[in-house]
Design a protein around this motif. Structure first.
Motif, mmCIF file in Angstrom:
data_model
loop_
_atom_site.group_PDB
_atom_site.id
_atom_site.type_symbol
_atom_site.label_atom_id
_atom_site.label_comp_id
_atom_site.label_asym_id
_atom_site.label_seq_id
_atom_site.Cartn_x
_atom_site.Cartn_y
_atom_site.Cartn_z
ATOM 1 N N UNK A 224 105.659 -5.532 15.378
ATOM 2 C CA UNK A 224 104.948 -4.087 14.969
ATOM 3 C C UNK A 224 103.502 -4.947 14.425
ATOM 4 N N UNK A 225 102.328 -4.098 14.840
ATOM 5 C CA UNK A 225 100.944 -4.392 13.917
ATOM 6 C C UNK A 225 100.507 -2.935 13.599
ATOM 7 N N UNK A 226 100.179 -3.005 12.320
ATOM 8 C CA UNK A 226 99.567 -1.661 11.906
ATOM 9 C C UNK A 226 98.124 -1.473 12.063
ATOM 10 N N UNK A 227 97.560 -0.359 12.652
ATOM 11 C CA UNK A 227 96.344 -0.219 13.056
ATOM 12 C C UNK A 227 95.801 1.212 12.190
ATOM 13 N N UNK A 228 94.633 1.505 12.416
ATOM 14 C CA UNK A 228 94.116 2.788 11.759
ATOM 15 C C UNK A 228 92.706 3.185 12.257
ATOM 16 N N UNK A 229 92.364 4.365 12.532
ATOM 17 C CA UNK A 229 91.160 4.711 13.011
ATOM 18 C C UNK A 229 90.658 5.994 11.970
ATOM 19 N N UNK A 230 89.288 6.120 11.855
ATOM 20 C CA UNK A 230 88.732 7.062 11.036
ATOM 21 C C UNK A 230 88.303 8.478 11.456
ATOM 22 N N UNK A 231 88.899 9.503 10.733
ATOM 23 C CA UNK A 231 88.877 11.048 11.491
ATOM 24 C C UNK A 231 87.636 11.531 10.356
ATOM 25 N N UNK A 232 86.557 12.071 11.053
ATOM 26 C CA UNK A 232 85.528 12.943 10.343
ATOM 27 C C UNK A 232 85.093 13.993 11.054
ATOM 28 N N UNK A 233 84.358 14.893 10.246
ATOM 29 C CA UNK A 233 83.986 16.096 10.920
ATOM 30 C C UNK A 233 82.648 15.825 11.670
ATOM 31 N N UNK A 234 82.357 16.237 12.893
ATOM 32 C CA UNK A 234 81.399 15.908 13.604
ATOM 33 C C UNK A 234 80.116 16.834 12.972
ATOM 34 N N UNK A 235 78.956 16.154 13.338
ATOM 35 C CA UNK A 235 77.639 16.462 12.475
ATOM 36 C C UNK A 235 76.726 16.676 13.618
ATOM 37 N N UNK A 236 75.634 17.424 13.269
ATOM 38 C CA UNK A 236 74.318 17.360 14.015
ATOM 39 C C UNK A 236 73.573 16.050 14.343
ATOM 40 N N UNK A 237 73.544 15.702 15.382
ATOM 41 C CA UNK A 237 72.878 14.485 15.682
ATOM 42 C C UNK A 237 73.178 13.184 14.989
ATOM 43 N N UNK A 238 74.402 12.827 15.083
ATOM 44 C CA UNK A 238 74.744 11.681 14.250
ATOM 45 C C UNK A 238 74.416 10.556 14.943
ATOM 46 N N UNK A 239 74.281 9.265 14.329
ATOM 47 C CA UNK A 239 73.693 8.117 15.077
ATOM 48 C C UNK A 239 74.990 7.419 15.926
ATOM 49 N N UNK A 240 74.496 6.629 17.156
ATOM 50 C CA UNK A 240 75.505 6.220 17.912
ATOM 51 C C UNK A 240 76.177 5.044 17.189
ATOM 52 N N UNK A 241 77.366 4.560 17.798
ATOM 53 C CA UNK A 241 77.946 3.312 17.156
ATOM 54 C C UNK A 241 78.280 2.428 18.365
ATOM 55 N N UNK A 242 78.395 1.028 17.876
ATOM 56 C CA UNK A 242 78.459 0.076 18.806
ATOM 57 C C UNK A 242 80.046 -0.376 18.489
ATOM 58 N N UNK A 243 80.965 -0.648 19.542
ATOM 59 C CA UNK A 243 82.103 -1.290 19.458
ATOM 60 C C UNK A 243 82.263 -2.619 20.280
ATOM 61 N N UNK A 244 82.613 -3.661 19.604
ATOM 62 C CA UNK A 244 82.387 -5.040 20.327
ATOM 63 C C UNK A 244 83.790 -5.518 20.612
#
Length: 530
Positions: A224-244
């Motif tokens: 096993x390997x532990x992972x996590x992701x962030x959960x937040x409330x959507x807002x008006x016109x949030x900036x885009x993000x890059x996943x590499x």
């Protein structure tokens, strides 16, 4: 009066060496003569010393005893694979890579041939089996995109399969950590997270985003390997993000290596809000065409630095590339990556040149073999016809006497299919191809000498060609310094002397083409495109 001498010997075994004892009655002295034992190799005597795991380093020293010499040189003539080092002093080192054993195989055994030789040209060889056991590695989780949820909506988030990687290619499953899951949320084994937050949960989330933790488990080993992701409330016109992918800040590559980075773009307001994605390079030699667009939200950076990218006298070159994404409202996110390119040798080009030398030498030998074979067949036919002509001449009585009259008579000889014409009474003339070989033209002895010489050259060329084709069939063997020397010697063998005597046509052209199949028929160990 001479004294008699009593001579006797005794064999003494001491410290694994044999001694001969000679004693004379007169001198009473003891003479010891050493008879050396044969050269012998010794390896570690620890049980299971030759069994190791992937990623585990194995080091030991091979020892040699016996022999009459003082200087021992060790070698590994057969079985060596990438990663194995074994020097002339007998030190062995090897760390099997994690992909050395197939994940379903469990283990893999290789055989290595060890050799020791001294300055007296005494040698010993021994084969040793090494067993490598498979090591299962847990999955690897890259950087996960954030999850922006809406109120009073069934929100669905899928963990990207491209972010989760198992280096052993094992199937994986996602396992939720129930204590870290908000009430009402679910995570499937395929990595799909669903959640419809209540009003209280949504208000709490607006104040403080949360992180959802989970396990990625490979099958069937259950690592096993532990992972996590962030959960937040959507807002008006949030900036885009890059996943590499892979997600790191520095990369080191050699010249000639292919660089392949994957980019996934996300915009909380939807994919249609993405405006552009590009990069700025600190090195002008990086082409803009290296960035390839697959979909509006997925890109790849594919670039292969040439072997002249790092200029002399440098041995490496470092520079930064900044990737940036912009949405339609000009909100922007950047990601800077450092690249280091190391100078490298174009091994593929060198190997191709060496292969061309290898093949061209065999093509030349094959072509000459075909010409010699044709010449040999032609001489055999001439010799056979000459022998028949000599037999037919027993019917001929050649005389240089005076011709007293002309009596034209034609005699058919069924046994030789020849025609004998009699002119006068004492002069007989034989008409037939090569019947007068011994009288007019060359002798059969000349034919035999030429035939033997051609057969000798063919046999020599066949033997040397077979050795050359077999010795340098692999790329690794052609990289050795002696290859070019052997190739030159092999080509020099084809500079035949006495071409005029052999009557080999300098303008002769082979009717067959020098295909790999034709070369392989002549030299069985020829290895095409290897």
């Amino acid at each position: 009066m001479k004294k008699s001498i009593l001579l006797f010997s005794a064999i003494i075994v001491f410290n694994a060496n044999v001694y001969a004892q000679d004693t004379t009655a007169e001198a009473g002295s003891l003479v010891l003569q050493t008879v050396a034992t044969p050269l012998k190799l010794s390896f570690p005597d620890k049980p299971g010393w030759n069994v190791l795991k992937e990623g585990q380093k194995l080091e030991f020293d091979v020892k040699a005893s016996g022999g009459t010499g003082n200087k021992i040189v060790f070698a590994l003539p057969q079985g060596r694979i990438d990663g194995i080092t074994f020097d002339s002093l007998g030190h062995f080192s090897w760390t099997p890579s994690y992909d050395f054993v197939d994940r379903l195989g469990g283990g893999r055994t290789i055989q290595l041939l060890f050799e020791a030789r001294n300055e007296k040209d005494e040698s010993v060889r021994q084969v040793v089996d090494f067993t490598v056991e498979h090591v299962n590695r847990p999955p690897v989780i890259g950087e996960l995109k954030p999850f922006y949820v809406r109120y009073n909506t069934q929100n669905t988030y899928t963990i990207e399969s491209s972010v989760v990687k198992d280096e052993d290619n094992d199937p994986v499953a996602f396992v939720p950590i129930m204590d870290a899951m908000p009430e009402g949320a679910k995570l499937s084994a395929q990595g799909e997270f669903t959640w419809k937050p209540s009003l209280t949960q949504y208000n709490d989330l607006r104040e403080k985003p949360i992180f959802i933790e989970f396990y990625v488990e490979d099958q069937p080993a259950k690592a096993r390997t532990k992972g996590s992701f962030k959960v937040a409330v959507t807002q008006q016109d949030l900036p885009p993000s890059i996943q590499m992918i892979p997600s790191q800040k520095r990369f080191v590559y050699k010249e000639g290596a292919t660089i392949d980075l994957m980019f996934q773009l996300y915009d909380p307001n939807g994919e249609n809000n993405l405006a552009s994605f590009n990069f700025i390079s600190g090195n002008a030699d990086v082409p803009a065409s290296a960035l390839v667009k697959n979909t509006p939200s997925q890109y790849e950076f594919i670039w292969k630095p040439g072997y002249d990218f790092v200029k002399d006298p440098l041995d490496s070159l470092s520079f930064d590339i900044t990737f940036f994404v912009m949405d339609k409202s000009n909100k922007r996110e950047e990601r800077t990556v450092t690249f280091t390119i190391l100078e490298a040798v174009n091994e593929a080009e060198i190997d191709q040149k060496l292969y061309n030398e290898y093949r061209s030498a065999l093509v030349r030998a094959w072509d000459l073999m075909e010409q010699l074979k044709q010449a040999e067949d032609d001489l055999k036919k001439k010799y056979k016809r000459a022998k028949k002509g000599k037999k037919g001449r027993s019917l001929t009585n050649a005389s240089l006497g005076a011709v007293t009259g002309i009596s034209p008579v034609v005699v058919e000889e069924p046994a030789t299919s020849k025609k004998i014409t009699t002119v006068g009474g004492t002069m007989v003339m034989t008409i037939g191809t090569l019947e007068a070989t011994e009288v007019i033209g060359r002798s059969t002895k000349d034919l035999i000498e030429r035939l033997n010489y051609i057969m000798e050259k063919r046999n020599e060329l066949q033997t040397k060609g077979d050795v050359f084709a077999r010795k340098y069939a692999l790329k690794s063997s052609r990289r050795k310094p002696e290859f070019m020397k052997d190739a030159d010697e092999f080509v020099a063998l084809m500079n035949l002397k006495g071409l005029v005597a052999l009557e080999l046509d300098a303008t002769w052209q082979n009717k067959s083409k020098p295909t790999d199949q034709n070369i392989s028929k002549t030299f069985k160990d020829f290895s095409p495109d290897n």
